[in-house]
Each structure stands twice: as structure tokens, then as C-alpha cells.
Design a protein around this motif. Structure first.
Motif, PDB file in Angstrom:
ATOM      1  N   GLU A 197      -2.841  -3.373  -0.355  1.00 54.54           N
ATOM      2  CA  GLU A 197      -2.949  -4.698   0.255  1.00 54.54           C
ATOM      3  C   GLU A 197      -3.233  -5.750  -0.817  1.00 54.54           C
ATOM      4  O   GLU A 197      -4.107  -5.559  -1.665  1.00 54.54           O
ATOM      5  CB  GLU A 197      -4.066  -4.734   1.310  1.00 54.54           C
ATOM      6  N   ASN A 200      -6.733  -6.572  -2.988  1.00 54.66           N
ATOM      7  CA  ASN A 200      -7.566  -5.410  -3.283  1.00 54.66           C
ATOM      8  C   ASN A 200      -7.592  -5.143  -4.789  1.00 54.66           C
ATOM      9  O   ASN A 200      -6.879  -5.788  -5.565  1.00 54.66           O
ATOM     10  CB  ASN A 200      -7.064  -4.171  -2.532  1.00 54.66           C
ATOM     11  N   PRO A 208       1.237  -4.554  -5.162  1.00 58.25           N
ATOM     12  CA  PRO A 208       0.791  -5.222  -3.922  1.00 58.25           C
ATOM     13  C   PRO A 208       1.928  -5.278  -2.903  1.00 58.25           C
ATOM     14  O   PRO A 208       3.085  -5.495  -3.260  1.00 58.25           O
ATOM     15  CB  PRO A 208       0.406  -6.628  -4.391  1.00 58.25           C
ATOM     16  N   SER A 210       3.477  -7.321  -1.234  1.00 53.42           N
ATOM     17  CA  SER A 210       3.608  -8.780  -1.202  1.00 53.42           C
ATOM     18  C   SER A 210       4.565  -9.284  -0.133  1.00 53.42           C
ATOM     19  O   SER A 210       4.438 -10.414   0.347  1.00 53.42           O
ATOM     20  CB  SER A 210       4.083  -9.275  -2.571  1.00 53.42           C
ATOM     21  N   LYS A 212       4.934  -8.157   2.917  1.00 51.94           N
ATOM     22  CA  LYS A 212       4.370  -8.106   4.271  1.00 51.94           C
ATOM     23  C   LYS A 212       3.787  -9.452   4.707  1.00 51.94           C
ATOM     24  O   LYS A 212       4.150  -9.945   5.790  1.00 51.94           O
ATOM     25  CB  LYS A 212       3.332  -6.984   4.380  1.00 51.94           C
ATOM     26  N   PRO A 213       2.912 -10.088   3.913  1.00 53.95           N
ATOM     27  CA  PRO A 213       2.412 -11.396   4.369  1.00 53.95           C
ATOM     28  C   PRO A 213       3.507 -12.451   4.473  1.00 53.95           C
ATOM     29  O   PRO A 213       3.436 -13.342   5.326  1.00 53.95           O
ATOM     30  CB  PRO A 213       1.367 -11.773   3.304  1.00 53.95           C
ATOM     31  N   ASP A 228      -0.203  -7.267  12.234  1.00 51.96           N
ATOM     32  CA  ASP A 228      -0.264  -6.481  10.999  1.00 51.96           C
ATOM     33  C   ASP A 228      -0.616  -5.032  11.324  1.00 51.96           C
ATOM     34  O   ASP A 228      -1.732  -4.719  11.736  1.00 51.96           O
ATOM     35  CB  ASP A 228      -1.311  -7.092  10.066  1.00 51.96           C
ATOM     36  N   GLY A 230      -0.345  -2.693   8.995  1.00 52.98           N
ATOM     37  CA  GLY A 230      -0.803  -2.072   7.762  1.00 52.98           C
ATOM     38  C   GLY A 230       0.296  -1.427   6.937  1.00 52.98           C
ATOM     39  O   GLY A 230       1.483  -1.704   7.102  1.00 52.98           O
ATOM     40  N   ILE A 231      -0.140  -0.517   6.043  1.00 52.93           N
ATOM     41  CA  ILE A 231       0.764   0.182   5.119  1.00 52.93           C
ATOM     42  C   ILE A 231       0.815   1.658   5.487  1.00 52.93           C
ATOM     43  O   ILE A 231      -0.219   2.327   5.571  1.00 52.93           O
ATOM     44  CB  ILE A 231       0.290   0.017   3.663  1.00 52.93           C
TER      45      ILE A 231
END
Length: 409
Positions: A197, A200, A208, A210, A212-213, A228, A230-231
């Protein structure tokens, strides 16, 4: 929400046009609605046509500051007229014009009975109770009653996309709240053991997540509500866990893992869940490994892992999907712009070249391609505000040739 599944040769690359058509045909809108204040309705989709609750303007109104008169008494100029009084915007009219009379008015003032012209104040000289009309202006400067709209006119239609102009229009019709379609919830899953994320602890061997956001911000911009998820790690267990959670949403977006490598497990995970694959791979650069299908009546769009590829695909395929979920038929606007520099021959896939709008020496807007077109380069993407479209196998084109382009976001 229901879905129409379209079946084809799922593993054969299809055209961008065909992919768009398949996605739109497979998605059925969400018909749940809610009331929102007009000031909160920007980029929302109107769920009911609305009729005006009032007439605008309610009476004949002055379009300028000046003097309300009757034209037939202006045969000989200059002429002195008696000033009956004045009416400001918001005042009720209390005057009836007679021969050789005038009323002082301002922009937005209701006009006196009998008025058929407003003489601009710069064409007049006034004293305490007289006004000298020096010359007659050509325009009447009168806004007729109902010139904008009448009460009960159907002014905004169902499925209109609310923008600042339509919000003002709804307010003028005297609406405080309007009915809009609910925002579709769109779950977003990034996939890859190499991801962490953003924000972090930085690990040089990892990357990262990057995109996703960025994808989530686009979903929100286009009227959706990004969730969201997550991963997911590169295991079918991790992916299936995230996907099952995402089924509470109206649509699921995966980022990465949609290719055919040993650790690209999105398709494998979905297949184990009775996923109905519609297509997988498109004739497009960047963005070939795009996947789309249906799981438990929920559309799932699998974006490529390369950051630029995923964001370009979001622009072309996710945007239209989110609007379709809201009962809006989004059509991408294509502009024709002169090219800022030569472009070489295109390959077999339809290409979307990052570029930016600039101006040439003649102050003409041009499309300037960015040199670095690597699908992992976010620095080049951050400079782009357009995508230049090139047809498959297009010939080399010279500077100043017209090219098709779409504006990003």
C-alpha cells in the motif's frame, strides 16, 4: 441487477469497438434512486424528468438599466418625459405607462404595464422628475414573460447528467432536491506479491500499488463509489477471498494478474468460481490483456497490471461501464487536432498514444505526442491530458496532419 451475457471466442483478441459494445450490452443499470440536494448533484444522473414549478421570468423584465417607455410616444427626439417613479429588481410593479411618461428601471426589474421598450440610461439625461430621451436604441431590452421557461414545462429529462448549468437550471425551477440514481459501488482489487500500500514502509524489492488509488479516484469522479478491497497475493485463495467480498458491490475491478504468466491467477481464480468469461485480450496498445465477464450477475473487469495500460483501459472501458450502471449512455467525445510532430507507422493493434495539448506559433491548439510511451511510465502519463488514437496498421503521418484524440478523465 441483471446481466445479459454475450458469448464469443473468448480468447481471441477483439477490437476496442467490439469490447466496448460487449461490455455495454452485458451491463444492466441499477434502478435504485435517492433524493439529493441540488448542490450535491454534480455528475449525478437524474432519475426522473422534472417540470418547472414556476415561470421565468414571471413578468416582462428589463434587460438593462434605463427607462421604461412606450415606443409610440418617441416620434420626435429629443423628448422630455415625466418620471412616474422607479422599480428595482425584486419590487412588485405598481405603474401603468401613459403618454409622455417613463419609469426608472434596472436590470431584472419588472416592467410597468404598457412598456414595450427600455431606453438605455446612457441615451438619457435625467433631472428630479424628468428624463430627456436623446436618442432611441435599436434593441428593446425586454425579457418577455416565460422567455426562459413556463411553469409545468418539462425542462430536464430523465437520465440527464447533472452539471453546473443543469444544477442552476433546477434551482431556477425552484427545486431544492432532485431524484438521482444511486451511486454504483465498485470494488477494486490490486493483485501481486510485489505490491504494498502506498505510504507504507518502502521496500526496494517491492512496488507501491500506485494504480489502485488512481482507479478509485476515477470511479468516484465518474459517479461511482469506489470500495477498496485491498491487495490480493498471487494465490487463488487470496484472490477468491477478495472477489467473494467484492460480490457485495455492483461491479468488481481487478488490477493486474490478467495476463497468461505463471503467477497471473485472476482468470484461474474466477474460473473456479463459475465465472462467465466474455472476452480476454483486445487488439489495443497499451492494454492487450483486458478481461471482462460475469460472476453471480456482477460484471468483472480485469485491468492489465502495467500502470499506464490499466489507466488507459479504465478511461475507455470502465468509464462507460460506471455511467451505464447509472442509466446514462456515455459517449466519448473525439476531437480532431493537428499533430505536433511526425508519428511512425502503427502496428497491428489500435494505439492510444499519450500526449498533451499545446499551441503552435499560430496560436492553434495541437496534439503533441510524448516521447516515452512505455506502459509502465507514470511520469509520462502524469504529463498527458489526451490520448491520440491510431488505427491498426496506420501509415506514418506528418506533423500538422489531423489526428483523432480524446481528453483524459
Amino acid at each position: 441487477m441483471g446481466v445479459n451475457l454475450v458469448i464469443g471466442k473468448e480468447n481471441s483478441p477483439i477490437s476496442v469497438k467490439d469490447a466496448k459494445k460487449r461490455i455495454l450490452k452485458s451491463i444492466k443499470p441499477i434502478n435504485k434512486t435517492e433524493k439529493v440536494n441540488t448542490e450535491d448533484s454534480y455528475n449525478r444522473i437524474l432519475a426522473k424528468s422534472i417540470k418547472a414549478k414556476r415561470t421565468q421570468p414571471a413578468f416582462n423584465t428589463s434587460a438593462m438599466d434605463g427607462y421604461a417607455i412606450k415606443k409610440k410616444f418617441l416620434k420626435d427626439l429629443p423628448i422630455d418625459l415625466d418620471i412616474l417613479g422607479e422599480t428595482k429588481a425584486g419590487d412588485e410593479n405598481k405603474f401603468i405607462l401613459k403618454k409622455n411618461q417613463a419609469v426608472r428601471v434596472f436590470t431584472g426589474s419588472f416592467l410597468p404595464e404598457g412598456c414595450d421598450k427600455v431606453i438605455l440610461q446612457e441615451n438619457c439625461v435625467s433631472s428630479k422628475d424628468k428624463v430627456l430621451i436623446k436618442k432611441e436604441n435599436f434593441e428593446n431590452y425586454i425579457r418577455k414573460r416565460g422567455e426562459d421557461f413556463f411553469q409545468s414545462d418539462q425542462c430536464l429529462l430523465k437520465s440527464s447528467l447533472m452539471d453546473s448549468g443543469k444544477i442552476a437550471f433546477a434551482g431556477a425551477m425552484n427545486y431544492k432536491t432532485i431524484d438521482v440514481y444511486k451511486k454504483p459501488k465498485v470494488g477494486v482489487i490490486a493483485n501481486g506479491n510485489e505490491l504494498f500500500e502506498p505510504g507504507n514502509k518502502n521496500l526496494e524489492i517491492k512496488q507501491p500499488a500506485s494504480t489502485k488509488p488512481s482507479i478509485m479516484s476515477l470511479i468516484n469522479t465518474w459517479g461511482g463509489e469506489a470500495v477498496d478491497l485491498g491487495i490480493a497475493k498471487d494465490t487463488t485463495y487470496s484472490l477468491k477471498t477478495k472477489i467473494k467480498k467484492g460480490l457485495a458491490c455492483d461491479m468488481i475491478i481487478t488490477i493486474g494478474g490478467a495476463s497468461v504468466g505463471d503467477y497471473d491467477l485472476v482468470h484461474k481464480s474466477l474460473s473456479e468460481m463459475n465465472f462467465g468469461l466474455n472476452f480476454w485480450k483486445i487488439k489495443m496498445k497499451p492494454g492487450k490483456p483486458l478481461m471482462f465477464g460475469i460472476l453471480k450477475n456482477k460484471p468483472i473487469l480485469g485491468l492489465p497490471g502495467n500502470p499506464v495500460s490499466s489507466m488507459v483501459c479504465a478511461q475507455l472501458f470502465l468509464k462507460q461501464s460506471i455511467y451505464k450502471l447509472q442509466n446514462y449512455n456515455y459517449i466519448e467525445k473525439i476531437f480532431h487536432l493537428p499533430l505536433g510532430k511526425d508519428l511512425s507507422k502503427n502496428g497491428w493493434r489500435e494505439s492510444y498514444i499519450r500526449g498533451y495539448m499545446s499551441k503552435n506559433k499560430n496560436n492553434q491548439i495541437i496534439a503533441m505526442p510524448i516521447s516515452n510511451q512505455d506502459s509502465s511510465s507514470l511520469s509520462s502519463y502524469s504529463k498527458a491530458n489526451i490520448l491520440i488514437i491510431r488505427e491498426p496498421n496506420a501509415r506514418k503521418i506528418k506533423k500538422n496532419s489531423l489526428v483523432k484524440a480524446i481528453i483524459l478523465n
